[in-house]
Design a protein around this motif. Sequence first.
Motif, PDB file in Angstrom:
ATOM      1  N   GLU A 160      -3.818   1.417 -12.146  1.00  0.00           N
ATOM      2  CA  GLU A 160      -4.168   2.636 -11.418  1.00  0.00           C
ATOM      3  C   GLU A 160      -5.346   2.309 -10.510  1.00  0.00           C
ATOM      4  N   SER A 161      -5.389   2.964  -9.361  1.00  0.00           N
ATOM      5  CA  SER A 161      -6.457   2.649  -8.413  1.00  0.00           C
ATOM      6  C   SER A 161      -7.079   3.898  -7.833  1.00  0.00           C
ATOM      7  N   TYR A 162      -8.409   3.890  -7.820  1.00  0.00           N
ATOM      8  CA  TYR A 162      -9.165   4.900  -7.082  1.00  0.00           C
ATOM      9  C   TYR A 162      -9.839   4.106  -5.978  1.00  0.00           C
ATOM     10  N   GLY A 163      -8.993   3.639  -5.054  1.00  0.00           N
ATOM     11  CA  GLY A 163      -9.547   2.703  -4.095  1.00  0.00           C
ATOM     12  C   GLY A 163      -8.866   2.725  -2.754  1.00  0.00           C
ATOM     13  N   CYS A 164      -9.341   1.816  -1.906  1.00  0.00           N
ATOM     14  CA  CYS A 164      -8.860   1.760  -0.540  1.00  0.00           C
ATOM     15  C   CYS A 164      -7.580   0.928  -0.489  1.00  0.00           C
ATOM     16  N   ALA A 165      -7.059   0.762   0.721  1.00  0.00           N
ATOM     17  CA  ALA A 165      -5.768   0.109   0.899  1.00  0.00           C
ATOM     18  C   ALA A 165      -5.736  -1.302   0.314  1.00  0.00           C
ATOM     19  N   VAL A 215       2.734   0.829 -10.754  1.00  0.00           N
ATOM     20  CA  VAL A 215       1.683   1.832 -10.745  1.00  0.00           C
ATOM     21  C   VAL A 215       1.810   2.744 -11.957  1.00  0.00           C
ATOM     22  N   ILE A 222      -1.655   7.824  -8.548  1.00  0.00           N
ATOM     23  CA  ILE A 222      -1.993   6.451  -8.947  1.00  0.00           C
ATOM     24  C   ILE A 222      -3.482   6.292  -9.252  1.00  0.00           C
ATOM     25  N   SER A 223      -4.241   7.377  -9.156  1.00  0.00           N
ATOM     26  CA  SER A 223      -5.675   7.257  -9.414  1.00  0.00           C
ATOM     27  C   SER A 223      -5.988   7.488 -10.891  1.00  0.00           C
ATOM     28  N   PRO A 224      -6.790   6.600 -11.486  1.00  0.00           N
ATOM     29  CA  PRO A 224      -7.171   6.829 -12.884  1.00  0.00           C
ATOM     30  C   PRO A 224      -8.014   8.097 -13.033  1.00  0.00           C
ATOM     31  N   LEU A 225      -8.765   8.439 -12.006  1.00  0.00           N
ATOM     32  CA  LEU A 225      -9.654   9.600 -12.112  1.00  0.00           C
ATOM     33  C   LEU A 225      -8.894  10.915 -12.177  1.00  0.00           C
ATOM     34  N   LEU A 242      -1.570   9.784  -3.811  1.00  0.00           N
ATOM     35  CA  LEU A 242      -2.702   8.932  -4.187  1.00  0.00           C
ATOM     36  C   LEU A 242      -3.299   9.362  -5.521  1.00  0.00           C
ATOM     37  N   LYS A 264      -6.075  11.571 -13.405  1.00  0.00           N
ATOM     38  CA  LYS A 264      -5.444  11.789 -14.704  1.00  0.00           C
ATOM     39  C   LYS A 264      -6.466  12.170 -15.760  1.00  0.00           C
ATOM     40  N   GLU A 289     -18.988   9.302  -4.911  1.00  0.00           N
ATOM     41  CA  GLU A 289     -17.662   9.865  -5.111  1.00  0.00           C
ATOM     42  C   GLU A 289     -17.344  10.898  -4.027  1.00  0.00           C
ATOM     43  N   PHE A 340       0.841  -1.204   0.000  1.00  0.00           N
ATOM     44  CA  PHE A 340       0.000   0.000   0.000  1.00  0.00           C
ATOM     45  C   PHE A 340       0.879   1.257   0.000  1.00  0.00           C
ATOM     46  N   SER A 347      -7.929   0.416 -12.926  1.00  0.00           N
ATOM     47  CA  SER A 347      -7.627   0.280 -14.350  1.00  0.00           C
ATOM     48  C   SER A 347      -6.370  -0.558 -14.504  1.00  0.00           C
ATOM     49  N   GLU A 356     -10.323   5.871   2.872  1.00  0.00           N
ATOM     50  CA  GLU A 356      -9.598   4.948   3.746  1.00  0.00           C
ATOM     51  C   GLU A 356      -8.107   4.965   3.410  1.00  0.00           C
ATOM     52  N   SER A 357      -7.797   5.144   2.129  1.00  0.00           N
ATOM     53  CA  SER A 357      -6.393   5.256   1.737  1.00  0.00           C
ATOM     54  C   SER A 357      -5.763   6.500   2.368  1.00  0.00           C
ATOM     55  N   HIS A 391     -16.789   9.020  -0.881  1.00  0.00           N
ATOM     56  CA  HIS A 391     -15.598   8.187  -1.042  1.00  0.00           C
ATOM     57  C   HIS A 391     -14.316   8.898  -0.594  1.00  0.00           C
ATOM     58  N   TYR A 440     -11.047  12.442  -6.393  1.00  0.00           N
ATOM     59  CA  TYR A 440     -10.244  11.442  -7.146  1.00  0.00           C
ATOM     60  C   TYR A 440      -9.465  10.472  -6.271  1.00  0.00           C
ATOM     61  N   VAL A 441      -9.615  10.576  -4.931  1.00  0.00           N
ATOM     62  CA  VAL A 441      -8.950   9.606  -4.072  1.00  0.00           C
ATOM     63  C   VAL A 441      -9.941   9.063  -3.048  1.00  0.00           C
ATOM     64  N   GLU A 442      -9.572   7.939  -2.462  1.00  0.00           N
ATOM     65  CA  GLU A 442     -10.475   7.244  -1.564  1.00  0.00           C
ATOM     66  C   GLU A 442     -10.084   7.530  -0.111  1.00  0.00           C
TER      67      GLU A 442
END
Lengths: 211, 393
Positions: A59-64, A19, B381-384, B378, B386, B345, A13, A41, B307-308, B348, B303-305
Motif C-alpha cells: 500500500e502506498s501513501y505516496g507519489c507516482a 496492491v 491503495i493508501s495505508p492511511l 488512490l 484504511k 500531511e 502508476f 506498507s 503529485e499522484s 502532502h 490520505y493521498v499524495e
Amino acid sequence: MKFPYNEKVLEHFRRPHNVGKLENPDGKATEGSPACGDMVSVYIKVNPQSNIIEDIKFESYGCASNIATGSIITDMAKGKTLEEAKKITWQQATEALGGLPPIKAHCSVLAVEGLRAAIQNYEEKHGIIAEKVPTTIEIVNNRLKKVMNPLTGLDVVRTNLIKKIEIDNGKVLLTIDLPSNHQFAASIREEIKEKIETLWDVKEVIVDFIE
Amino acid sequence: MEKNVYLDNAAATRLDERVLEAMKKYYFEVYAVATSEFGYSLGIEAREALDESREFIAKNIGADFEEIVFTSGSTESSNTALKGVAMDLKEKKGKHIIVSKIEDFPVLNSAKSLERQGFEITYLDVDQYGLINLDQLEKSIRNDTVLVSIQHANQEIGTMQDISKISEICKNKDVLFHTDATHTFTRVPIDLKKIPADLVTLSAHTIHGPKETGALFIRKNTQISKWMDGGFQEFNKRAGLENIPGAVGFAKAIELVTPEENKNIQNMRNHLIKKVLGEIPDTTLNGHKEKRTPQNANITFHYVEGESITLHLDMRGFSVSTGSACFSKSLEASHVIMGIGGDHERAHGSVRFTFGRYNTMEDVESIVENISEVVSELRKISPLGKIHEEDKK
C-alpha cells in the motif's frame, strides 16, 4: 502530451500490481520518509519450508515514483526466496522501470526498504535473525548507503558527503560535507537519523554540517 | 490532443488574442526605442505608446503617471522594492525588515538575501487561515524598521490580508509599506488614493497578459536605490530598453478584465469548493472562507499524495498544482501550508485550483467528477485511508 515519467513508470502508476493488504501476513512493515512525507506498507506470505515469498502486497501513501516502485518491486520479489528478495536493490528496481528522475530517488527507495523491512520482520518473528553484533563504523556506513542525496539521486556515501563518523558509547556522531542552510540539509539529517537510530545499541544520533 | 482544462492560472495564463493583436504593432511597425520628444518619429510614436500604457495602468489603481515603473514581472518588482529600500535606508534609518512567513518567493528570498547581508528580518506568523496579526505587526515595528512587506493575497491559498489597515499602521509608524498584489491585481479592485501603500508589485502574467511583464508602483517621494546599472529609463529607476510591446499588452490585459468576468470566475470557484467538500469525504479547504481571491481554491485530500493526484489528473487532461514536497524541485513541502499550522500531511495532499478567463462551468463539473474518481482510487491503495476507515467502524 508530455509527462514527467516514462511510459513504463506511468503504466505501473496507472495500474499498480499487487496492491492492497494481506490478511494475517507472515511479515509486514511500514516505512515512511519524513523528508517527503511518503509512506509505504509491505505484506508478505512466506512458505516456511522453502522460504519462498508466495504472496506479496503493498500500500502506498505516496507519489507516482513511490507507487510505481512498489508495483515493480513486489512483482520482482514474488516467487523469490527471502535471501534472493533481500538482495533486490533500488537500482535494479529503477532499471526495471526504465529509469526514474534522480530527484525522485528517495521516494522510490522507500518501497525497496519496505520490502526489506517486511522480510526482516518475518525473520525476527521466526527467530532467523543473526545474533546482535555491536554497531561499527562499517555498519553505520552500510546504512548510510541507503540515504540518497536528492541532488544526484546517488547515496550520500558514494557522493562523498560523509566527512566523519564517530561512535562513542551508543552515541553516533556524523559530519556531513554540506552547509547547514543547504536546501536538502534538513531532509538528509532526518533520513540519516531514521536509518541509524534503529540499530539496537544506538541511543543517540547527532548529525552536524560543516558550517 | 484532447481538450485540456487548465486550472493553474495563478502560475501562468493563456495570452488573450486581443492582447497579442495590440502588441504586434510594436514588434513589426513601431519597433524603435522610445526616444525623447526630440527624437525621430518612430521613436516618438513608441514613447507615446509607452506613456499611454503607463497612464492607463496608473489610473486603474489610483496612481499618478510617474509612480509606475515597468519591470520584467513580479520577481523583479518585489526584488526592487525590498532591496531598493534596504540599500537606500540602511545608513539613514536601520536594517530591520518585516515580512510574513507565507510571502511568495520573490519577497521571501529577497528578505533572506538581505538577512545574509546583515539585515534583521522579522517573519510574522499567520493564523490558521493565513492572516497576519495586526497587533503583532504593530509591536514588531521598531525605530530601525525600514520596510514592511505583506502580500495582498497569497499565491497558494488565496488569503487576502487587510492591506488597508496594514498600510495605515505603517503610515502611523512612519515605515514604508510594500505589498505584492500579483494575485489580486484586477481581480480585486485596489485604490491607492485610499490605501497609503508605498510600493506595490503588479504583473501581467496572471491576467492573460504577456509573461515577464510587470510594474512596480513607487509612491511619489519614496526613495529607492537603483540596483541595476545602465541607462536612465523609467524615471531613472529601472535601467534597460523599455519593453514597449509588453507595456502595451499589459495595459490591454487590464482593460479586458471586467467585473462580470470576475463574478463569473468567483461563481465557478465557489461551485468547485461546494461540490468537492460536499461530495468527496475527508477534504479540507485551505485558506479563508471569505477573505480570499475570487479565482483561488486550495483543498487537501486526506490520505493521498498530491503529485499522484495531479499526475492522474494530467493524464485525464487537467492541469492543477499541489503543495506536496514530491511535486516541488526542492522537495520541500509548501511553506504556506506549513505556515498556516498545517503538517506535512496537510501539504502532502493539497491541490490548488486557480481559475481564469477561459474556464467554464463544464470544466468544474468534469474536474470534480474526475478528481472524485482519482482520489477514491488512490485511497484504495493508501495505508492511511484504511486505518481511518477501520477507526470509523
